[in-house]
Design a protein around this motif. Structure first.
Motif, mmCIF file in Angstrom:
data_model
loop_
_atom_site.group_PDB
_atom_site.id
_atom_site.type_symbol
_atom_site.label_atom_id
_atom_site.label_comp_id
_atom_site.label_asym_id
_atom_site.label_seq_id
_atom_site.Cartn_x
_atom_site.Cartn_y
_atom_site.Cartn_z
ATOM 1 N N ARG A 190 0.830 -1.218 0.000
ATOM 2 C CA ARG A 190 0.000 0.000 0.000
ATOM 3 C C ARG A 190 0.857 1.257 0.000
ATOM 4 O O ARG A 190 0.580 2.207 -0.747
ATOM 5 N N GLN A 193 3.529 0.959 -3.501
ATOM 6 C CA GLN A 193 3.136 0.604 -4.861
ATOM 7 C C GLN A 193 1.860 1.272 -5.354
ATOM 8 O O GLN A 193 1.426 1.019 -6.476
ATOM 9 N N ARG A 195 -1.254 0.883 -4.538
ATOM 10 C CA ARG A 195 -2.472 0.066 -4.605
ATOM 11 C C ARG A 195 -2.625 -0.690 -3.291
ATOM 12 O O ARG A 195 -1.689 -0.750 -2.487
ATOM 13 N N SER A 199 -6.916 -8.091 -2.280
ATOM 14 C CA SER A 199 -8.213 -7.749 -2.864
ATOM 15 C C SER A 199 -9.341 -7.779 -1.849
ATOM 16 O O SER A 199 -10.412 -7.230 -2.098
ATOM 17 N N ALA A 249 -8.469 -3.823 -0.863
ATOM 18 C CA ALA A 249 -9.014 -3.017 -1.948
ATOM 19 C C ALA A 249 -10.385 -2.444 -1.606
ATOM 20 O O ALA A 249 -11.163 -3.049 -0.856
ATOM 21 N N LYS A 253 -14.993 -0.404 -5.691
ATOM 22 C CA LYS A 253 -14.268 -0.529 -6.958
ATOM 23 C C LYS A 253 -14.187 -1.982 -7.401
ATOM 24 O O LYS A 253 -14.270 -2.278 -8.596
ATOM 25 N N GLU A 266 -5.492 -4.409 -11.208
ATOM 26 C CA GLU A 266 -4.458 -3.599 -10.549
ATOM 27 C C GLU A 266 -5.004 -2.765 -9.399
ATOM 28 O O GLU A 266 -4.483 -1.692 -9.079
ATOM 29 N N LEU A 267 -6.057 -3.286 -8.756
ATOM 30 C CA LEU A 267 -6.575 -2.664 -7.542
ATOM 31 C C LEU A 267 -5.859 -3.217 -6.309
ATOM 32 O O LEU A 267 -5.919 -2.618 -5.236
ATOM 33 N N ALA A 268 -5.221 -4.381 -6.460
ATOM 34 C CA ALA A 268 -4.550 -5.034 -5.336
ATOM 35 C C ALA A 268 -3.316 -5.775 -5.828
ATOM 36 O O ALA A 268 -3.183 -6.069 -7.028
#
Length: 427
Positions: A190, A193, A195, A199, A249, A253, A266-268
């Motif tokens: 977090r 990176q 993100r 998830s 995440a 979203k 690419e949310l997690a």
């Protein structure tokens, strides 16, 4: 394999199976199961899955009918939820398919409803072989001394990671890493990176089962739930905090991009799921993806087991011998493995496992992951789920998402889960 202008007999059968499947038909035609004047019989086979699975299965059926010309197979497939709705209707009406795809969450339920055929007699008669299975999987479908399902593919929970994200964050998951290590890794992803780390593990029932096993408990016992409201409150409190802090995440979203996964979108940076599902990320995402070990509590015990889809027979079938021969072919014939690949998990019998050699990196990683689990000796037995387990699992997933979206408090979600589960499980 190179293709030429000629097509052999098996090729014709495969093409025929695929063409008929495209029109919702099968090589067995449209009639109901039964017998005919020439001594042939028709059995009905139902499963859930995608169009691709249907195409593969129709190819295997063409091979089966070539070997057993007196047995015709009429097929039916649906998406997962639609499959069970239709199956419930058929079972309630006394007309379930002769043979069907099944899962451990439904064994006790339909055994108690007197739906499932005990295949033990067919094993004794020599129509179904239960030798040659990997890692004790021949026991997977046994309940109270009855053989109610035969496994066709194995899988186990894993952590699928975005390898580029983990490398840039300086994280290398290794067997025996702990939940504290995992939590620290999620924070690092977090913070470095851009993100979320994961998830959202709060709704993955089978992961929570492993966590409970690491503490000497389990999600299900043979009779009901194997944990307390206090246990679940602890799990969901941590999950709720993780969502709010951005370690997991944003569930809004995640919902918006479905059916695409949060990892591929690419949310997690990682996601807990079954190892054989790893194939989907390569097709959905732009990065490289790998399988990482499950975190532990004590650095040793993962709580893992090999799960599996199964084939079960109907107690009402008029053709138990043919059902057994069909199941035997589907779990032992090497050509079936070459067609199915890892679509339903890693082949459960040694003959099929050795027959299919994956050429792509993802499937090779899946096989290596399961080989490592077997070799390390961490695998445990899974408890057959009680009747009503499918309802409890659905409630767990729904309430976890409502909690993550802020529609319920932790206490409310926990109370509601236990209320619905006790009703479903009858205790």
């Amino acid at each position: 394999m190179p293709r030429t202008g000629s097509v052999d007999r098996r090729g014709v059968l495969r093409l025929a199976g695929g063409s008929l499947a495209a029109f919702g038909l099968t090589a067995a035609g449209c009639g109901a199961g039964g017998g005919s004047g020439d001594g042939s019989v028709t059995i009905r086979y139902a499963w859930w899955g995608s169009d691709d699975r249907a195409k593969r299965i129709n190819e295997t059926i063409a091979l089966f009918e070539e070997k057993y010309p007196k047995i015709k197979v009429k097929t039916d497939f649906q998406p997962y939820l639609d499959f069970w709705k239709k199956f419930n209707t058929q079972a309630s009406g006394g007309n379930p398919p002769d043979v069907f795809q099944n899962a451990i969450g439904f064994l006790r339920k339909y055994d108690e409803k007197n739906v499932l055929l005990d295949l033990g007699a067919q094993v004794e008669a020599g129509h179904l072989g239960m030798d040659g299975f990997r890692a004790g999987l021949e026991k997977f479908g046994e309940v109270d001394g009855k053989l109610l399902g035969v496994p066709v593919g194995s899988n186990s929970m894993a952590l699928v990671i975005d390898e580029n994200v983990f490398r840039k964050a300086g994280i290398t998951p290794k067997p025996g890493w702990t939940w504290d290590d995992f939590d620290a890794a999620m924070v690092r992803i977090r913070d470095t990176q851009g993100r979320a780390g994961d998830s959202g593990m709060y709704g993955v029932m089978y992961l929570y089962d492993l966590y409970l096993r690491q503490h000497g408990k389990a999600f299900f016992t043979a009779k009901g739930l194997g944990f307390t409201e206090a246990d679940l409150k602890e799990w969901w409190t941590k999950a709720y905090a993780g969502v709010r802090s951005g370690v997991y995440a944003d569930p809004r979203k995640v919902a918006q991009i479905r059916p695409k996964s949060a990892l591929a979108a690419e949310l997690a940076g990682c996601e807990f799921t079954w190892d054989n599902f790893a194939v989907r990320y390569t097709s959905e995402g732009r990065s490289g993806y790998g399988l990482a070990p499950i975190p532990t509590t004590d650095g040793k015990r993962t709580g893992q087991y090999l799960g599996s889809l199964m084939l079960s027979g109907s107690k009402r079938t008029e053709h138990p011998k043919e059902v057994a021969q069909f199941i035997d072919f589907m779990v032992h014939d090497p050509e079936v493995a070459k067609i199915m690949g890892y679509d339903r998990g890693v082949p459960t019998t040694t003959a099929q496992y050795e027959a299919f050699e994956p050429t792509d990196e993802v499937n090779r990683d899946i096989a290596a992951y399961e080989d490592q689990l077997v070799a390390s000796g961490v695998l445990e037995e899974i408890t057959p789920h009680p009747s009503g387990a499918d309802v409890a699992e659905s409630a767990f997933l729904r309430l976890a998402e409502e909690l993550a979206l802020g529609k319920r408090s932790v206490d409310d979600a926990v109370r509601q889960f236990f209320s619905e589960s006790k009703t479903a499980l009858g205790r």
